[in-house]
Enzyme design. Structure first.
Site, PDB file in Angstrom:
ATOM      1  N   SER A 262       0.876  -1.165   0.000  1.00  0.00           N
ATOM      2  CA  SER A 262       0.000   0.000   0.000  1.00  0.00           C
ATOM      3  C   SER A 262       0.918   1.221   0.000  1.00  0.00           C
ATOM      4  O   SER A 262       1.718   1.388   0.922  1.00  0.00           O
ATOM      5  CB  SER A 262      -0.871  -0.044   1.259  1.00  0.00           C
ATOM      6  OG  SER A 262      -1.669   1.110   1.351  1.00  0.00           O
TER       7      SER A 262
ATOM      8  N   LYS B 105      -1.068  -0.883  -4.485  1.00  0.00           N
ATOM      9  CA  LYS B 105      -2.254  -0.103  -4.107  1.00  0.00           C
ATOM     10  C   LYS B 105      -1.801   1.325  -3.856  1.00  0.00           C
ATOM     11  O   LYS B 105      -0.925   1.567  -3.035  1.00  0.00           O
ATOM     12  CB  LYS B 105      -2.856  -0.732  -2.853  1.00  0.00           C
ATOM     13  CG  LYS B 105      -3.783   0.154  -2.050  1.00  0.00           C
ATOM     14  CD  LYS B 105      -4.533  -0.682  -1.012  1.00  0.00           C
ATOM     15  CE  LYS B 105      -4.671   0.031   0.306  1.00  0.00           C
ATOM     16  NZ  LYS B 105      -5.406  -0.761   1.308  1.00  0.00           N
TER      17      LYS B 105
ATOM     18  N   LYS C  55      -2.833   5.109  -2.675  1.00  0.00           N
ATOM     19  CA  LYS C  55      -3.824   5.899  -1.962  1.00  0.00           C
ATOM     20  C   LYS C  55      -4.187   7.091  -2.843  1.00  0.00           C
ATOM     21  O   LYS C  55      -3.296   7.738  -3.419  1.00  0.00           O
ATOM     22  CB  LYS C  55      -3.233   6.396  -0.638  1.00  0.00           C
ATOM     23  CG  LYS C  55      -2.969   5.267   0.345  1.00  0.00           C
ATOM     24  CD  LYS C  55      -4.279   4.708   0.895  1.00  0.00           C
ATOM     25  CE  LYS C  55      -4.022   3.721   2.022  1.00  0.00           C
ATOM     26  NZ  LYS C  55      -5.272   3.238   2.616  1.00  0.00           N
TER      27      LYS C  55
ATOM     28  N   ASP D 288      -7.004   3.182  -3.428  1.00  0.00           N
ATOM     29  CA  ASP D 288      -7.771   3.201  -2.167  1.00  0.00           C
ATOM     30  C   ASP D 288      -8.047   4.653  -1.781  1.00  0.00           C
ATOM     31  O   ASP D 288      -7.122   5.425  -1.531  1.00  0.00           O
ATOM     32  CB  ASP D 288      -6.976   2.498  -1.062  1.00  0.00           C
ATOM     33  CG  ASP D 288      -7.746   2.400   0.260  1.00  0.00           C
ATOM     34  OD1 ASP D 288      -8.922   2.830   0.312  1.00  0.00           O
ATOM     35  OD2 ASP D 288      -7.168   1.882   1.243  1.00  0.00           O
TER      36      ASP D 288
ATOM     37  N   GLU E  16     -10.942   0.885  -3.907  1.00  0.00           N
ATOM     38  CA  GLU E  16     -11.296   0.560  -2.524  1.00  0.00           C
ATOM     39  C   GLU E  16     -11.955   1.760  -1.850  1.00  0.00           C
ATOM     40  O   GLU E  16     -11.438   2.874  -1.908  1.00  0.00           O
ATOM     41  CB  GLU E  16     -10.016   0.152  -1.785  1.00  0.00           C
ATOM     42  CG  GLU E  16     -10.218  -0.323  -0.361  1.00  0.00           C
ATOM     43  CD  GLU E  16      -8.894  -0.730   0.303  1.00  0.00           C
ATOM     44  OE1 GLU E  16      -7.873  -0.866  -0.403  1.00  0.00           O
ATOM     45  OE2 GLU E  16      -8.890  -0.885   1.528  1.00  0.00           O
TER      46      GLU E  16
ATOM     47  N   ASP F  60     -13.905  -1.553   2.363  1.00  0.00           N
ATOM     48  CA  ASP F  60     -13.038  -1.688   3.543  1.00  0.00           C
ATOM     49  C   ASP F  60     -13.838  -1.148   4.731  1.00  0.00           C
ATOM     50  O   ASP F  60     -14.560  -1.897   5.411  1.00  0.00           O
ATOM     51  CB  ASP F  60     -11.728  -0.908   3.286  1.00  0.00           C
ATOM     52  CG  ASP F  60     -10.794  -0.802   4.481  1.00  0.00           C
ATOM     53  OD1 ASP F  60     -11.171  -1.201   5.598  1.00  0.00           O
ATOM     54  OD2 ASP F  60      -9.656  -0.290   4.325  1.00  0.00           O
TER      55      ASP F  60
ATOM     56  N   LYS G  48     -10.291  -6.831   7.426  1.00  0.00           N
ATOM     57  CA  LYS G  48      -9.323  -6.493   8.472  1.00  0.00           C
ATOM     58  C   LYS G  48      -9.888  -7.124   9.729  1.00  0.00           C
ATOM     59  O   LYS G  48     -11.041  -6.840  10.108  1.00  0.00           O
ATOM     60  CB  LYS G  48      -9.203  -4.979   8.637  1.00  0.00           C
ATOM     61  CG  LYS G  48      -8.491  -4.311   7.467  1.00  0.00           C
ATOM     62  CD  LYS G  48      -8.391  -2.821   7.636  1.00  0.00           C
ATOM     63  CE  LYS G  48      -7.694  -2.218   6.415  1.00  0.00           C
ATOM     64  NZ  LYS G  48      -7.813  -0.740   6.391  1.00  0.00           N
TER      65      LYS G  48
ATOM     66  N   GLY H 287      -4.426  -4.081   5.749  1.00  0.00           N
ATOM     67  CA  GLY H 287      -3.412  -3.818   6.769  1.00  0.00           C
ATOM     68  C   GLY H 287      -3.725  -2.543   7.521  1.00  0.00           C
ATOM     69  O   GLY H 287      -4.456  -1.678   7.019  1.00  0.00           O
TER      70      GLY H 287
HETATM   71  O1  OSB Z   1      -7.383   1.819   4.265  1.00  0.00           O
HETATM   72  O2  OSB Z   1      -6.224   0.089   4.088  1.00  0.00           O
HETATM   73  C1  OSB Z   1      -6.410   1.183   4.603  1.00  0.00           C
HETATM   74  C2  OSB Z   1      -3.465   2.036   6.878  1.00  0.00           C
HETATM   75  C3  OSB Z   1      -4.120   2.638   7.927  1.00  0.00           C
HETATM   76  C4  OSB Z   1      -5.483   2.804   7.871  1.00  0.00           C
HETATM   77  C5  OSB Z   1      -6.193   2.357   6.762  1.00  0.00           C
HETATM   78  C6  OSB Z   1      -5.541   1.727   5.719  1.00  0.00           C
HETATM   79  C7  OSB Z   1      -4.157   1.595   5.768  1.00  0.00           C
HETATM   80  C8  OSB Z   1      -3.367   1.028   4.693  1.00  0.00           C
HETATM   81  C9  OSB Z   1      -2.017   0.500   5.071  1.00  0.00           C
HETATM   82  O3  OSB Z   1      -3.686   1.032   3.525  1.00  0.00           O
HETATM   83  C10 OSB Z   1      -1.869  -0.930   4.829  1.00  0.00           C
HETATM   84  C11 OSB Z   1      -0.588  -1.418   5.457  1.00  0.00           C
HETATM   85  O4  OSB Z   1       0.435  -1.339   4.788  1.00  0.00           O
HETATM   86  O5  OSB Z   1      -0.625  -1.887   6.620  1.00  0.00           O
HETATM   87 MG    MG Z   2      -8.500   0.748   2.819  1.00  0.00          MG
END
Ligand code: OSB
Ligand code: MG
Length: 371
Positions: A137, A163, A165, A190, A215, A240, A264, A292
């Protein structure tokens, strides 16, 4: 199984690099580590994925501490637990919400349960895969060039899915440029709830880039507008934030709010609920992957175990410890080779908590037992 003692620890780890999403930038990770000790001296471990601030969801480290201390820990100290499923199915049912707090304690009980069976957490959950595929990510950066550099590095390391952001203004141009350089990589975006249906033109523009999925484009508590949006996009929507339970998943599938779900463990209240969502999604041909929350090695170990279930068919976010931390708190740390993690076969989570490192990063701790 009789749990004699629970220890909560507040740890703080510095991220090697700040991580920016549409809701904010994280520089460190403050989290609660839960240790549940049985009367025969075995410890089960898990972490709460709640953050310091209520930006991803409404839970925080402090609300989790409160719910654990005042409600959940007293329940498990008082009762003989035969199976970890009893927590979400019986003992915790009258406590509404607070999924991350519940998941943290349940996770420690699951680890303890597996260790007592002398079995891996993966095997007691019904995991079948010996190896899992993982992606990365990539947070919002100060330039598209630095995003491209990061993709190049992670591609070289063998990660299986990328992925990015996104947020309004850091989306169409970013994805367009990345796709021009990498026309074929497994790519997704995402949004962490940064859009509304009024952004339909921007979201439709993302439909041209052969993304694996988008996402959580819309509100963190929505499944209605997502259904509307999904009917207008060919790119699959992955939910999510909106999915907290088997019931949420059932309703989202029924409405057509998504074609993919990110599980999650913390967000859905634990491993038992994760398994149920897994089975429902398998039945409905909804592919899963494990999200994650910038976990330490303890949370990563739980993610690896759940990802070994068969319907986790898409690469998850559980990247190597070394991408996040100067040192992690388990021995060994979580390592990834060519985008693959070998699921441990040792009893329980399969990564040994390092007491030396845990003590080094603990800010505050509290021990609970029956008085
Ligand atoms: O939306 O998946 C998410 C981290 C913190 C809060 C939300 C998210 C995330 C990540 C990080 O995308 C994923 C990771 O590398 O742990
Ligand atoms: Mg997410």
């Amino acid at each position: 199984m009789k749990i004699k003692q629970v220890i909560l620890r507040h740890l703080k780890l510095d991220l090697l690099e700040p991580f920016t999403t549409s809701f904010g930038t994280e520089y460190n990770r403050d989290f609660i580590l839960v240790e549940a000790k049985s009367d025969d001296g075995i410890s089960g471990w898990a972490e709460s994925v709640a953050m310091l601030d209520p930006l991803y969801n409404e839970e925080t480290l402090k609300t989790n501490w409160h719910i654990l201390e005042d409600y959940l820990i007293p329940i498990i100290l008082k009762n003989e637990i035969k199976h970890p499923d009893e927590l979400s199915e019986k003992y915790f049912t009258h406590i509404r919400g607070n999924y991350m707090a519940k998941a943290a304690l349940e996770g420690a009980v699951w680890d303890l349960y597996a260790k007592k069976q002398n079995a891996s957490l993966s095997s007691v959950l019904g995991g079948t895969k010996k190896k899992i595929e993982v992606g990365v990510s990539i947070g919002i950066k100060d330039s598209i060039d630095s995003t491209l550099d990061m993709i190049e590095t992670r591609l070289g390391e063998g990660y299986k899915r990328f992925k990015l952001k996104i947020k309004p203004g850091w989306d169409v141009e970013l994805i367009d440029k990345v796709r021009k350089v990498y026309p074929e990589i497994p790519l997704m975006a995402d949004a962490n709830s940064a859009y509304t249906l009024q952004d339909i033109d921007r979201l439709s523009a993302l439909d041209d880039f052969n993304l694996m999925m988008i996402e959580q484009p819309l509100a963190y508590n929505d499944i209605i507008d997502h259904a509307d949006l999904q009917s207008r996009l060919k790119t699959p929507i992955c939910l999510d934030e909106s999915i907290h339970s088997l019931e949420d998943a059932r309703k989202a599938i029924k409405l057509g709010s998504c074609k993919i779900i990110n599980i999650k463990i913390g967000r859905v209240g634990g491993l038992t609920e994760s398994k149920k969502i897994h089975d429902l999604c398998l039945e409905h041909e909804i592919p899963l992957w494990c999200g994650g929350m910038l976990e330490s090695g303890i949370g990563r170990a739980h993610n690896i175990a759940i990802t070994s279930l068969p319907n986790f068919t898409l690469p998850g976010d559980t990247a190597a410890s070394s991408l996040y931390w100067a040192e992690d708190i388990t021995d060994p740390e979580v390592t990834v080779e060519n985008g693959i993690i070998v699921v441990p076969e040792l009893p329980g989570i399969g990564y040994e908590p390092s007491m030396e490192k845990i003590n080094k990063y603990t800010i505050h701790s509290q021990t609970y037992h029956l008085s």
